[in-house]
Design a protein around this motif. Structure first.
Motif, PDB file in Angstrom:
ATOM      1  N   ARG A 168       1.916  15.758  -2.207  1.00  0.00           N
ATOM      2  CA  ARG A 168       2.437  15.894  -0.851  1.00  0.00           C
ATOM      3  C   ARG A 168       1.906  14.805   0.070  1.00  0.00           C
ATOM      4  N   GLU A 169       1.685  13.624  -0.503  1.00  0.00           N
ATOM      5  CA  GLU A 169       1.161  12.511   0.288  1.00  0.00           C
ATOM      6  C   GLU A 169       2.044  11.279   0.146  1.00  0.00           C
ATOM      7  N   VAL A 170       3.338  11.480  -0.089  1.00  0.00           N
ATOM      8  CA  VAL A 170       4.256  10.360  -0.299  1.00  0.00           C
ATOM      9  C   VAL A 170       4.624   9.720   1.038  1.00  0.00           C
ATOM     10  N   ASP A 171       4.519   8.394   1.111  1.00  0.00           N
ATOM     11  CA  ASP A 171       4.932   7.676   2.320  1.00  0.00           C
ATOM     12  C   ASP A 171       6.446   7.586   2.420  1.00  0.00           C
TER      13      ASP A 171
ATOM     14  N   VAL B 144       6.829  14.586   1.050  1.00  0.00           N
ATOM     15  CA  VAL B 144       6.596  13.507   2.018  1.00  0.00           C
ATOM     16  C   VAL B 144       5.527  13.909   3.028  1.00  0.00           C
ATOM     17  N   ARG B 145       4.631  13.004   3.289  1.00  0.00           N
ATOM     18  CA  ARG B 145       3.563  13.252   4.259  1.00  0.00           C
ATOM     19  C   ARG B 145       4.134  13.285   5.680  1.00  0.00           C
ATOM     20  N   PRO B 146       3.413  13.855   6.625  1.00  0.00           N
ATOM     21  CA  PRO B 146       3.849  13.782   8.017  1.00  0.00           C
ATOM     22  C   PRO B 146       4.028  12.329   8.449  1.00  0.00           C
TER      23      PRO B 146
ATOM     24  N   GLU C 142       7.773  15.305  11.632  1.00  0.00           N
ATOM     25  CA  GLU C 142       8.348  14.041  12.095  1.00  0.00           C
ATOM     26  C   GLU C 142       8.713  13.121  10.931  1.00  0.00           C
ATOM     27  N   ILE C 143       9.455  13.664   9.998  1.00  0.00           N
ATOM     28  CA  ILE C 143       9.937  12.888   8.861  1.00  0.00           C
ATOM     29  C   ILE C 143      11.256  12.214   9.230  1.00  0.00           C
ATOM     30  N   SER C 144      11.344  10.934   8.990  1.00  0.00           N
ATOM     31  CA  SER C 144      12.570  10.180   9.273  1.00  0.00           C
ATOM     32  C   SER C 144      13.525  10.297   8.091  1.00  0.00           C
ATOM     33  N   LEU C 145      14.788  10.552   8.377  1.00  0.00           N
ATOM     34  CA  LEU C 145      15.815  10.690   7.341  1.00  0.00           C
ATOM     35  C   LEU C 145      16.933   9.694   7.602  1.00  0.00           C
ATOM     36  N   THR C 146      17.317   8.956   6.571  1.00  0.00           N
ATOM     37  CA  THR C 146      18.436   8.030   6.707  1.00  0.00           C
ATOM     38  C   THR C 146      19.213   7.973   5.396  1.00  0.00           C
TER      39      THR C 146
ATOM     40  N   GLY D 238       0.773  -1.233   0.000  1.00  0.00           N
ATOM     41  CA  GLY D 238       0.000   0.000   0.000  1.00  0.00           C
ATOM     42  C   GLY D 238       0.801   1.278   0.000  1.00  0.00           C
ATOM     43  N   SER D 239       2.128   1.188  -0.036  1.00  0.00           N
ATOM     44  CA  SER D 239       2.953   2.404   0.028  1.00  0.00           C
ATOM     45  C   SER D 239       2.776   3.267  -1.219  1.00  0.00           C
ATOM     46  N   HIS D 240       2.887   4.583  -0.997  1.00  0.00           N
ATOM     47  CA  HIS D 240       2.997   5.565  -2.075  1.00  0.00           C
ATOM     48  C   HIS D 240       4.453   6.029  -2.049  1.00  0.00           C
TER      49      HIS D 240
END
Length: 350
Positions: free
Chosen positions: A242-245, A264-266, A291-295, A184-186
């Motif tokens: 603006r709804e990217v997982d 990226v979405r919240p 609260e976007i995770s970055l790696t 289900g990911s976007h």
């Protein structure tokens, strides 16, 4: 068949010459074909006759600039870290029946002793010996020796080209695992080069229901559409959703990273895959408040079994990425960027 003896080594050998040809990088923009001794496999190693080596952006970078970050070419070095071939000799401690086996080589052998190796994250091993990373020679050569367990068997249904491209497929598998793509990911992918294409395809295989790949080059977008990666967009002419997982950057371009983060979405994730500038400005406030995770990603670990299975099943078609082949005499041509080429494969025996 004969037995070659070197210091502490007994190797079962089949038709192996004493010398071989290899493409050597002398410095930025300087390549030449040289004769070198064929390596003898040490204890726990196999000797592989190389049939195909994919060219990578890091090879291009070393060829053009003579360095990547802290890794500097200070003495002549062989490039190439996407190899496949056939085992022609084995060292002590290796089952002789492996001789003749077709293999894909995982090009980084870790120390097996450090904390990261023990945790299974051997891609972070500080003492890893990785092909084509100064001062370690790579595989633009007729033969290489490597640890037995890093020469992964491939079935006959996987071509030599595809066996070589299990390395970039492993990059894509690792990147998707880090990004957490799934059912289900976007997903948004920036960059429609070989890594971006494979990242997008792996996202689809993992169950993403919408995959968008962004690239400013029209030719690359056409190739991506034909490769079946989902939607393609021109970042210069399109406002991204603006709804990217999950956003995975495979371009290394700061504008692409900034635009992707904005999409990226919240609570979503950003994964940096492509090589870019050593430093860039990021919208930290927006990332913090949403609260976007970055790696980042660094190579891969434990990916080859899945990569072999995907290639053998036909779920991911690696051969379709190959747009041309060159021999050792023409490696410089392969490392000169051409937007019309997707993946150039070096065939050392040609």
């Amino acid at each position: 068949m004969s037995t070659r003896r070197t210091a502490g080594t007994v190797a079962t050998v089949t038709d192996v010459p004493e010398s071989m040809r290899c493409s050597v990088l002398r410095g930025a923009g300087e390549l030449e074909v040289r004769e070198r001794a064929v390596p003898s496999p040490a204890h726990g190693e196999v000797l592989v006759r190389i049939s195909a080596v994919g060219t990578c952006g890091s090879d291009v970078h070393y060829y053009r600039h003579g360095r990547i970050g802290k890794y500097v070419v200070r003495e002549p070095m062989v490039l190439g870290h996407e190899p496949a071939g056939r085992i022609v000799a084995v060292g002590e401690g290796v089952d002789p029946s492996r001789t003749g086996q077709r293999v894909s080589l995982e090009p980084g052998v870790p120390c097996r002793r450090c904390r990261w190796c023990h945790e299974g994250r051997y891609n972070l091993c500080p003492d890893i010996v990785f092909f084509a990373t100064p001062p370690v020679d790579g595989a633009f050569a007729e033969y290489v020796a490597i640890a037995d367990d890093f020469a992964h068997p491939v079935p006959d249904s996987v071509s030599d080209d595809a066996a070589a491209l299990l390395e970039p497929l492993s990059v894509a598998l690792w990147a998707n695992a880090k990004a957490g793509t799934g059912l289900g990911s976007h997903v948004l992918v920036a960059g429609a080069g070989p890594i971006g294409l494979l990242v997008a395809r792996v996202a689809q295989v993992r169950g993403a229901t919408r995959v968008v790949i962004s690239d400013p080059d029209a030719g690359r977008r056409r190739f991506a559409a034909g490769y079946g990666v989902g939607e393609t967009v021109d970042p210069g002419a399109t406002t991204l959703d603006r709804e990217v997982d999950a956003f995975l950057d495979c371009s290394g371009a700061p504008p692409a990273v900034t635009a992707g983060i904005a999409a990226v979405r919240p609570g979503g994730s950003v994964t940096l895959v492509g090589m870019g500038a050593d430093e860039m400005t990021l919208p930290v406030s927006a990332m913090q408040s949403r609260e976007i995770s970055l790696t980042g990603t660094f190579r891969y670990a434990n990916t080859w079994p899945a990569a072999v299975a995907l290639a053998a099943s036909g779920e991911i078609e690696l051969d379709r990425l190959v747009t041309s082949h060159v021999g050792l005499d023409d490696v410089g041509t392969a490392l000169s960027p051409d937007p019309a080429q997707v993946k150039v494969v070096v065939t050392p025996g040609a």
